[in-house]
Design a protein around this motif. Structure first.
Motif, short mmCIF file in Angstrom:
data_model
loop_
_atom_site.label_atom_id
_atom_site.label_comp_id
_atom_site.label_asym_id
_atom_site.label_seq_id
_atom_site.Cartn_x
_atom_site.Cartn_y
_atom_site.Cartn_z
N ALA A 265 29.02 22.82 34.95
CA ALA A 265 28.66 22.99 33.51
C ALA A 265 29.83 23.04 32.30
CB ALA A 265 27.49 24.00 33.51
N LYS A 269 30.21 20.58 29.09
CA LYS A 269 30.32 21.23 27.92
C LYS A 269 31.65 20.54 27.12
CE LYS A 269 28.61 25.51 27.06
NZ LYS A 269 28.81 27.10 26.98
N ARG A 272 31.53 17.16 26.00
CA ARG A 272 30.64 17.02 24.56
C ARG A 272 31.55 17.38 23.33
NH1 ARG A 272 26.32 17.49 28.30
NH2 ARG A 272 26.56 19.69 28.26
N TYR A 273 32.26 18.42 23.59
CA TYR A 273 33.30 18.60 22.47
C TYR A 273 34.23 17.66 22.41
CZ TYR A 273 31.83 23.40 21.71
OH TYR A 273 31.32 24.61 21.26
#
Lengths: 276, 270
Positions: A265, A269, A272-273
């Protein structure tokens, strides 16, 4: 037999071995189902036991998305190396038999929570995860694949360092892999390095330490020189926490320590940043 | 030519020559090879490593940035130079100077002579691994020619940290290895006294490295080793550096960097 040729740590061979796993750190008996469910993290002491690379791939990737690349690249023996305990040719063959891998790293394409990446996972069970020419070649080709496919590159390291049996050719893999990483970054692509237990020597002094982000598992051993060598050099005992992930983060070289179960996860994350 | 009639040295004998106390060190090279040298100190972050030095230098008609490991000529100097074992601040200083070289379009000349990067607790705390790793990554793409000369000991990652270049030259009696023969012997033979055998097995001499495609050429030494006639040895190194710089100067930067990439990518492909 050298430290990296030790057979993989296995639970004690007691009659209950079929039912119980044993934490290699605190020797606590854990029911096998619970041990597997915890991804080999000890419920008592939080020790993150070593994973083989199939387990790691299963942990990090979306089901059914991992496709191996560079499987044809295998071990080279440029020095025709032989030491007191036998030939490198025989030892590397034994490692191939034992692990079912062609080299100390598995490379492939996959998705992580829907983000497409190129993933490299090292396996300590293959000659201590040492960096041989086949290892370096697989990583270079994976990095080049990331550039071609315009995907982020993630390398999960677990390695004692260079593979002595390949001598200077092994040392050159440090330069070779870093050159490939530089190309990934030049293409504007993210490179995330995940450091697991252990990441030392020539691997920490090359691709493992130059991630856009360096991410570590809790308490992983991370360092350049071996503890004994340093103790002999400075003629002092080193503190217990020396060269742990926590120590390395406190000194500014790790961005974040992430427990095993949360790693997928977390990677999703930060992907995506980074715009992926 | 007298050399041709000499008995071939063993790898272990070559290790002794590479480590010889009177073997020319970087100070001797700078004095004999450079018409001008301006030492540039510090990594701008932490300190000034005396084990790895560098600065602007003029070699023949070439203005360059010269970097290299430093061994001393006396006990005091060797203590100050930490016997040529550099710390993270040394590698970071080298990177800072190489960035200057790129900015001013000066080629880089790197002289390698180290037993290895310093294995101390402070070096670990300050990121020895990270410092070396970043140099490898940075040097792979440096936009200026880089000529590396392994002059004495090429000790593992500590040597490689300043040894990624377009041309890798090596003196006849230098060695370059992933681990010291003593270290290898104590791990794989469980017996440090097997170092001569480990030296042979590891293939660490210039002749072997040329065969393995790790170096580009060998610079001959005077009979008996560079310390017998330092001026002659250094003159050969100077000549070799100038020859390589002249050739590299003909390449466009794009070709230079792509050829450097291909050179290292090919290492370990058999």
């Amino acid at each position: 037999m050298a430290w990296f040729e030790n057979p993989a740590q296995e639970p004690l061979r007691v009659p209950t071995a079929a039912l119980w796993a044993v934490c290699p750190k605190c020797n606590t008996y854990v029911a096998k189902a619970e041990w597997a469910d915890a991804c080999k993290v000890c419920p008592k002491c939080d020790h993150h036991a070593r994973l083989n690379c199939r387990e790691r791939v299963q942990l990090l990737t979306d089901i059914g998305t991992f496709e191996e690349i560079n499987a044809a690249v295998s071990v080279n023996d440029p020095l025709k190396f032989k030491d007191a305990s036998g030939s490198y040719a025989a030892k590397s063959q034994a490692a191939i038999q034992k692990t079912g891998m062609g080299e100390a790293v598995l490379t492939g394409t996959c998705a992580i929570e829907g983000s497409d990446v190129v993933l490299c996972v090292m396996d300590f069970a293959f000659m201590g995860g040492s960096l041989g020419s086949g290892t370096g070649e697989r990583i270079l080709l994976a990095a080049e694949k990331a550039v071609t496919l315009h995907r982020p590159l993630i390398i999960v390291s677990a390695s004692g360092g260079a593979r002595m049996h390949e001598g200077i050719v092994s040392l050159m893999q440090m330069a070779k892999t870093c050159a490939a990483i530089a190309k990934v970054k030049e293409a504007g692509l993210p490179y995330f390095s995940v450091l697991t237990d252990p990441t030392t020597g020539g691997v920490s002094a090359s691709y493992a330490m130059v991630g856009d982000l360096n991410i570590a598992e809790p308490k992983a051993l991370i360092g350049f020189a071996g503890r004994r060598v340093i103790e002999q050099t400075i003629k002092q005992k080193l503190p217990d926490d020396f060269q742990t992930a926590e120590y390395t983060m406190a000194h500014g070289f790790i961005d974040h320590i992430v427990p095993r179960k949360e790693m997928k996860a977390f990677l999703a994350k930060i992907l995506r940043y980074a715009g992926f | 030519m007298a050399k041709k009639t000499q008995k071939k040295l063993t790898a272990w004998e070559i290790v002794q020559l590479a480590r010889h106390a009177e073997r020319p060190n970087i100070t001797a090279y700078i004095e004999a090879m450079c018409d001008d040298f301006i030492e540039l100190h510090g990594d701008r972050l932490f300190g000034d490593d005396r084990s790895l030095i560098g600065g602007f230098a003029t070699i023949g008609n070439e203005r360059v940035v010269l970097i290299g490991h430093r061994k001393g000529s006396s006990v005091e100097e060797n203590i100050e130079a930490n016997f040529g074992m550099a710390s993270p601040e040394g590698y970071r200083k080298a990177m800072r100077l190489m960035k200057l070289a790129e900015k001013y379009s000066l080629p880089v000349v790197s002289l390698v002579d180290t037993p290895g990067a310093y294995p101390g607790s402070e070096a670990e705390a300050n990121g020895q691994a990270e410092a070396i790793a970043h140099n490898l990554e940075f040097m792979a793409r440096l936009k200026t020619p880089v000529v590396v000369v392994v002059c004495g000991e090429g000790g593992s990652g500590g040597a490689l940290g300043i040894a990624v270049g377009d041309r890798i030259l090596m003196l006849e009696n230098a060695v370059y290895s992933v681990i010291s023969p003593e270290g290898c012997a104590s791990i794989l033979w469980r017996d440090g006294s097997q170092a001569p055998l480990a030296a042979e097995t590891l293939k660490i001499t210039a002749e072997h490295l040329l065969e393995l495609g790790v170096i580009d050429s060998i610079i001959s030494e005077p009979a008996g080793g560079a310390h017998k006639k330092p001026a002659a040895a250094i003159a050969s190194v100077k000549k070799a550096i100038l020859k390589e710089l002249a050739e590299l100067g003909k390449l466009t930067l794009d070709d230079l960097i792509e050829q450097r990439y291909q050179k290292f990518a090919a290492m370990g492909r058999f």
